[in-house]
Design an enzyme around this catalytic site. Structure first.
Site, PDB file in Angstrom:
ATOM      1  N   LYS A  42     138.441 -59.375  51.965  1.00  0.00           N
ATOM      2  CA  LYS A  42     137.296 -59.110  52.980  1.00  0.00           C
ATOM      3  C   LYS A  42     137.306 -57.735  53.550  1.00  0.00           C
ATOM      4  O   LYS A  42     136.473 -57.184  53.936  1.00  0.00           O
ATOM      5  CB  LYS A  42     137.121 -60.304  53.955  1.00  0.00           C
ATOM      6  CG  LYS A  42     136.787 -61.624  53.097  1.00  0.00           C
ATOM      7  CD  LYS A  42     136.436 -62.659  54.040  1.00  0.00           C
ATOM      8  CE  LYS A  42     135.009 -62.337  54.879  1.00  0.00           C
ATOM      9  NZ  LYS A  42     133.945 -62.395  53.729  1.00  0.00           N
ATOM     10  N   ASN A 185     128.096 -67.023  58.372  1.00  0.00           N
ATOM     11  CA  ASN A 185     127.108 -67.731  57.544  1.00  0.00           C
ATOM     12  C   ASN A 185     126.613 -68.952  57.922  1.00  0.00           C
ATOM     13  O   ASN A 185     126.851 -69.392  58.758  1.00  0.00           O
ATOM     14  CB  ASN A 185     127.462 -67.582  56.057  1.00  0.00           C
ATOM     15  CG  ASN A 185     128.429 -68.520  55.504  1.00  0.00           C
ATOM     16  OD1 ASN A 185     128.394 -69.607  56.272  1.00  0.00           O
ATOM     17  ND2 ASN A 185     129.223 -68.066  54.757  1.00  0.00           N
ATOM     18  N   ASP A 237     130.076 -59.488  52.913  1.00  0.00           N
ATOM     19  CA  ASP A 237     130.841 -58.412  53.359  1.00  0.00           C
ATOM     20  C   ASP A 237     130.126 -56.930  53.278  1.00  0.00           C
ATOM     21  O   ASP A 237     130.264 -56.196  54.293  1.00  0.00           O
ATOM     22  CB  ASP A 237     132.006 -58.093  52.499  1.00  0.00           C
ATOM     23  CG  ASP A 237     133.082 -59.046  52.353  1.00  0.00           C
ATOM     24  OD1 ASP A 237     133.304 -59.894  53.532  1.00  0.00           O
ATOM     25  OD2 ASP A 237     133.795 -59.485  51.362  1.00  0.00           O
ATOM     26  N   SER A 267     123.205 -55.249  47.065  1.00  0.00           N
ATOM     27  CA  SER A 267     124.580 -55.496  46.482  1.00  0.00           C
ATOM     28  C   SER A 267     124.610 -56.670  45.532  1.00  0.00           C
ATOM     29  O   SER A 267     125.323 -56.686  44.590  1.00  0.00           O
ATOM     30  CB  SER A 267     125.592 -56.113  47.771  1.00  0.00           C
ATOM     31  OG  SER A 267     125.218 -57.325  48.158  1.00  0.00           O
ATOM     32  N   GLY A 272     130.264 -57.760  40.996  1.00  0.00           N
ATOM     33  CA  GLY A 272     131.500 -57.461  41.728  1.00  0.00           C
ATOM     34  C   GLY A 272     131.027 -57.157  43.210  1.00  0.00           C
ATOM     35  O   GLY A 272     130.081 -57.170  43.548  1.00  0.00           O
TER      36      GLY A 272
END
Length: 293
Positions: A42, A185, A237, A267, A272
């Site tokens: 992270k 979250n 992240d 993202s 990945g």
């Protein structure tokens, strides 16, 4: 052009990623589709996100003296992250995360390894570097005492603190009070329901439902962008790295959440954690052509 200075203190892992058609049940063995080793953790993830989005990033962390540690430091340098404060330890291996990806979702087991060697004493030695940054970005994959020490130093010098409380755990009230922004979250959010003193600090990500936050006493929600999801690993992240960059530039909380929301959407369209993270130009272009729904 102004480049905000962000210090990230956190984990550096090698992600061991297995792709399969389903998640194995307890005691079950299934056949996988693919396997990759991908830089992660992270702390490192959020550092890469912030660097790609235009920040001057320094990362403080620990890796082992093994091949994974060498590979990760080399990779971070290529991502324009300053790694002179990444310590190499001899007694422990580099941290790993075992990730299974299936049906556009993931499950993760983290083995901290060298990350547990990042002590408060090491952070004390970095005080002058923390003092000169615009924002300190923290997570909880390193010892909690180390996170506390970093926050204390940042608070002492008037540096803004963004704490991503993940993986979620019991967090000292003193740390919650020192943090300027908290980014759980939707699942981690439930741990903070009863603490009214921090509600205005909460910036909560809800995956496909977007993000909610409080600004000037009013709760606001930004919907998620409708995109084709390939892999959700690293989306949170990416959001945190983007949020840190935008806030460091002096953007409003709403502007920062819009920026982070768009970066996270981009993202998940690639495989990945770090490899899917967008660059500043990508996010700016995306915001001009796509509106959150």
């Amino acid at each position: 052009m102004f480049k905000p200075k962000i210090i990230v203190i956190g984990s550096i892992n090698m992600d061991l990623v297995t792709t399969s058609t389903s998640f194995p049940m307890q005691g079950e063995t299934i056949k996988g589709i693919d396997f990759k080793t991908i830089p992660g953790g992270k702390g490192a993830n959020q550092a890469v996100a912030a660097a790609r989005l235009g920040a001057d990033v320094r990362l403080i962390g620990c890796v082992g003296s093994d091949d994974f540690g060498k590979e990760l430091k080399s990779h971070l340098l290529k991502e324009n992250i300053q790694v002179e404060h990444v310590n190499v330890v001899q007694k422990y291996p580099t941290g790993i995360a075992s990730i299974t990806v299936s049906n556009h979702d993931n499950s993760i087991i983290v083995v901290p390894g060298a990350n547990d060697c990042l002590t408060p004493e090491i952070i004390n030695e970095k005080e002058e570097f923390i003092a000169e940054c615009d924002l300190l970005l923290l997570q909880l994959e390193i010892p909690l005492s180390t996170v506390m020490k970093a926050a204390e130093i940042a608070k002492k010098h008037g540096v803004k603190i963004l704490l991503n409380p993940a993986p979620v755990q019991l967090i000292p009230q003193a740390l919650l009070e020192m943090a300027d922004y908290l980014t759980p979250n939707e699942h981690e959010r439930t741990y903070f329901n009863d603490d009214k003193s921090i509600q205005d600090k909460l910036i909560v990500t809800y995956g496909s439902k977007g993000v909610r936050f409080n600004e000037n006493g009013n709760e606001k929600q930004i919907g998620a962008h409708k995109v084709k999801v390939v892999d959700t690993t690293g989306a949170g992240d990416t959001f945190n790295g983007a949020l840190a960059v935008s806030l460091s530039k002096g953007d409003t909380l709403e502007q920062a959440c819009l920026f982070g929301n768009a970066a996270a959407a981009l993202s998940v369209m690639k495989f990945g954690a770090q490899s899917g993270m967008p660059f500043k130009e990508d996010v700016e272009k995306f915001l001009k052509t796509s509106a959150p729904g």
